[in-house]
Design an enzyme around this catalytic site. Structure first.
Site, PDB file in Angstrom:
ATOM      1  N   SER A  16      47.111  50.774  30.889  1.00 29.38           N
ATOM      2  CA  SER A  16      46.115  50.288  31.853  1.00 29.38           C
ATOM      3  C   SER A  16      44.927  51.213  32.037  1.00 29.38           C
ATOM      4  O   SER A  16      44.049  50.938  32.858  1.00 29.38           O
ATOM      5  CB  SER A  16      46.759  50.117  33.231  1.00 29.38           C
ATOM      6  OG  SER A  16      47.795  49.196  33.190  1.00 29.38           O
ATOM      7  N   THR A  66      40.445  52.891  34.999  1.00 30.74           N
ATOM      8  CA  THR A  66      41.257  51.778  34.513  1.00 30.74           C
ATOM      9  C   THR A  66      40.641  51.129  33.279  1.00 30.74           C
ATOM     10  O   THR A  66      39.429  51.235  33.054  1.00 30.74           O
ATOM     11  CB  THR A  66      41.384  50.698  35.616  1.00 30.74           C
ATOM     12  OG1 THR A  66      42.315  49.704  35.203  1.00 30.74           O
ATOM     13  CG2 THR A  66      40.061  50.027  35.913  1.00 30.74           C
ATOM     14  N   THR A  78      46.805  51.473  36.740  1.00 28.58           N
ATOM     15  CA  THR A  78      45.504  52.052  37.068  1.00 28.58           C
ATOM     16  C   THR A  78      45.689  53.278  37.940  1.00 28.58           C
ATOM     17  O   THR A  78      46.452  53.244  38.903  1.00 28.58           O
ATOM     18  CB  THR A  78      44.670  51.028  37.857  1.00 28.58           C
ATOM     19  OG1 THR A  78      44.314  49.993  36.961  1.00 28.58           O
ATOM     20  CG2 THR A  78      43.434  51.637  38.471  1.00 28.58           C
ATOM     21  N   ARG A 135      34.149  41.320  32.082  1.00 29.21           N
ATOM     22  CA  ARG A 135      34.737  41.364  33.426  1.00 29.21           C
ATOM     23  C   ARG A 135      34.799  42.804  33.945  1.00 29.21           C
ATOM     24  O   ARG A 135      35.183  43.721  33.233  1.00 29.21           O
ATOM     25  CB  ARG A 135      36.136  40.753  33.366  1.00 29.21           C
ATOM     26  CG  ARG A 135      36.861  40.701  34.725  1.00 29.21           C
ATOM     27  CD  ARG A 135      37.781  41.881  34.913  1.00 29.21           C
ATOM     28  NE  ARG A 135      38.594  41.767  36.122  1.00 29.21           N
ATOM     29  CZ  ARG A 135      39.313  42.766  36.628  1.00 29.21           C
ATOM     30  NH1 ARG A 135      39.330  43.932  36.027  1.00 29.21           N
ATOM     31  NH2 ARG A 135      40.001  42.616  37.716  1.00 29.21           N
ATOM     32  N   THR A 183      44.855  49.520  43.667  1.00 29.02           N
ATOM     33  CA  THR A 183      45.289  49.077  42.353  1.00 29.02           C
ATOM     34  C   THR A 183      45.751  47.630  42.495  1.00 29.02           C
ATOM     35  O   THR A 183      46.035  47.165  43.598  1.00 29.02           O
ATOM     36  CB  THR A 183      46.425  49.962  41.811  1.00 29.02           C
ATOM     37  OG1 THR A 183      46.815  49.484  40.517  1.00 29.02           O
ATOM     38  CG2 THR A 183      47.643  49.944  42.709  1.00 29.02           C
ATOM     39  N   GLY A 184      45.816  46.938  41.372  1.00 27.18           N
ATOM     40  CA  GLY A 184      46.240  45.543  41.424  1.00 27.18           C
ATOM     41  C   GLY A 184      45.098  44.617  41.063  1.00 27.18           C
ATOM     42  O   GLY A 184      44.159  45.023  40.364  1.00 27.18           O
TER      43      GLY A 184
HETATM   44  C1  SD4 Z   1      41.292  45.896  37.991  1.00 27.68           C
HETATM   45  N1  SD4 Z   1      42.377  47.039  39.795  1.00 27.68           N
HETATM   46  O1  SD4 Z   1      40.550  46.074  37.035  1.00 27.68           O
HETATM   47  C2  SD4 Z   1      42.253  46.995  38.367  1.00 27.68           C
HETATM   48  C3  SD4 Z   1      43.526  46.716  37.646  1.00 27.68           C
HETATM   49  C4  SD4 Z   1      44.686  47.567  38.025  1.00 27.68           C
HETATM   50  O2  SD4 Z   1      46.602  48.573  37.335  1.00 27.68           O
HETATM   51  O3  SD4 Z   1      44.789  48.123  39.085  1.00 27.68           O
HETATM   52  N2  SD4 Z   1      45.610  47.710  37.136  1.00 27.68           N
HETATM   53  O4  SD4 Z   1      41.328  44.852  38.637  1.00 27.68           O
END
Ligand code: SD4
Length: 322
Positions: A81, A201, A183, A211, A234-235
Site C-alpha cells: 500500500s 500511500t 498506508t 485518482r 487510513t482507509g
Molecule cells: C487512500 N487512505 O488513498 C488511502 C488508502 C489507505 O491503506 O489508507 N490504504 O484512500
C-alpha cells in the site's frame, strides 16, 4: 490523563453503549502512559515507528522522525500500500500520494507521483523549497528529479502479478481490511514537545488512473497544529475527504476533547457517508501532551505506538461490530 471512565463517556457521544466498547477499549487505553517523546502510527508499522523513535532518541526533530518513519514502508517491497511494491492503478502504474506537516502549520505534499520511491521526502522538499503546498503528477516528478531523487520502476513482480489477476475481472470492489490497508500515517512529538506528522500511500489498489485519495490532502489524511496536536487517517480516502477527518479531530481536541474521544467522534461522522456499511476508515491522534487515541469504523484496525517504555501494537476500538 484520560481515564477509562472519561473514555467510556465518549461512547455516549458516539451514540454507543459503554458496554459494547469496553472490551476493546481496555486494550487501547495507555494506562498511565502519556507524554513525550512518542511516536504513533497507523497499522502494524513497528519498523517505521522504531526508525522514527531512533531519530528522536538521537535528539532529532519530530519532523525528521516522521519522515524517517514513513520512508521505511516506502522502501519495503512487501508493503503493498506504500511506495515501492505498492499495488498499481487499473492501468498497471504505481502512483503515490504523500504529505508532511510541521508544528508551525507548514505543509508539503505530492499527489499522483510516479517513479519516485520516497514520496514523503519529495513532499518535504515541496514544503521547504517551494512556495507551494501541493505538486501533482508530471510536475511533482520533474521537481523530484531536479531535487536529485532517483527515478525507478516501482511496480514489483508480485504487484504486477496481482494486477494481472485483477485484470481478469477488472472489478473494483473495496474489501474491508483485506485490501491490505497499510498506508502509513505517522505522528511524533519530540523531546521539546514539538509535533509533526507524515502520511504516505500508493492509494487504493487498482484505482482509476488519476485518482487521488485523502493521504496527501492537508486536513483530510493528515493535520498538525503545534498548539493542539495531530491526527492522521487510513482507509477509504473518499470517505475521509468528505469529512476532513484529520482536521476535524484536531479541531475537536482544540475544543477540549481528548484524542481518543475525538477519534471516535470523527469515526461516528463517517456513518453519514454513502455506503458506510461497506468501507473501513481508521484514525490515530495525539495531543500535545502526548495522550493518544485510535479508532476505526470496523474492527481490524491497529495502531503502533512507541514510548520510553517500549513498543505497543494495539487493536483500536471500532464503532461498528463488523
Ligand atoms: C487512500 N487512505 O488513498 C488511502 C488508502 C489507505 O491503506 O489508507 N490504504 O484512500
Amino acid at each position: 490523563m484520560q481515564t477509562r471512565r472519561s473514555f467510556l463517556a465518549s461512547g455516549v457521544v458516539a451514540g454507543l453503549s459503554a458496554g459494547s466498547l469496553s472490551k476493546s477499549l481496555s486494550a487501547v487505553q495507555p494506562r498511565g502512559k502519556a507524554g513525550f517523546p512518542c511516536v504513533l502510527a497507523t497499522w502494524k508499522n513497528r519498523k517505521a515507528v522504531e526508525a522514527a523513535w531512533e531519530v528522536l532518541q538521537m535528539g532529532g526533530s519530530a519532523l525528521d522522525a516522521v519522515e524517517a518513519g514513513a520512508r521505511v514502508p516506502e522502501a519495503d517491497p512487501d508493503d503493498s500500500s506504500v511506495g515501492y511494491g505498492g499495488l498499481p492503478d487499473r492501468e498497471g502504474k504505481v502512483t503515490l500520494d504523500a504529505c508532511i506537516m510541521d508544528s508551525q502549520g507548514n505543509a508539503g505534499s505530492v499527489v499522483f507521483l510516479e517513479g519516485i520511491k520516497h514520496a514523503v521526502s519529495v513532499a518535504r522538499r515541496v514544503m521547504e523549497h517551494t512556495p507551494h503546498v501541493i505538486l501533482a503528477g508530471e510536475g511533482a516528478l520533474q521537481f523530484a528529479i531536479q531535487q536529485g531523487f532517483k527515478q525507478e520502476e516501482l511496480l514489483t513482480p508480485s504487484a504486477r502479478e496481482a494486477w494481472e489477476r485483477w485484470k481478469v475481472e477488472s472489478r473494483y470492489q473495496p474489501v474491508i481490511n483485506q485490501e491490505r490497508h497499510d498506508t502509513i500515517g505517522i505522528l511524533a512529538i519530540d523531546r521539546d514537545g514539538v509535533v509533526a506528522g507524515a502520511c504516505s500511500t500508493s492509494g487504493l489498489a487498482f484505482k482509476m488512473r488519476g485518482r487521488v485519495g485523502d493521504s496527501p490532502i492537508v486536513g483530510a489524511g493528515l493535520y498538525v497544529d503545534g498548539e493542539v496536536g495531530a491526527a492522521t487517517a487510513t482507509g477509504l480516502g473518499e470517505a475521509v475527504l468528505k469529512k476532513m477527518g484529520a482536521f476535524s479531530i484536531v479541531e475537536m481536541m482544540r475544543q477540549g476533547m481528548g484524542p481518543q474521544k475525538a477519534c471516535l467522534e470523527a469515526v461516528r461522522r463517517l456513518l453519514s457517508v454513502r455506503a458506510a456499511e461497506a468501507f473501513q476508515v481508521g484514525y490515530v491522534a495525539v495531543d500535545r501532551r502526548g495522550r493518544t487515541g485510535a479508532c476505526s469504523l470496523r474492527p481490524g484496525f491497529q495502531a503502533s505506538r512507541m514510548w520510553t517504555s517500549g513498543f505497543e501494537l494495539q487493536d483500536a476500538p471500532s464503532l461498528l461490530s463488523r
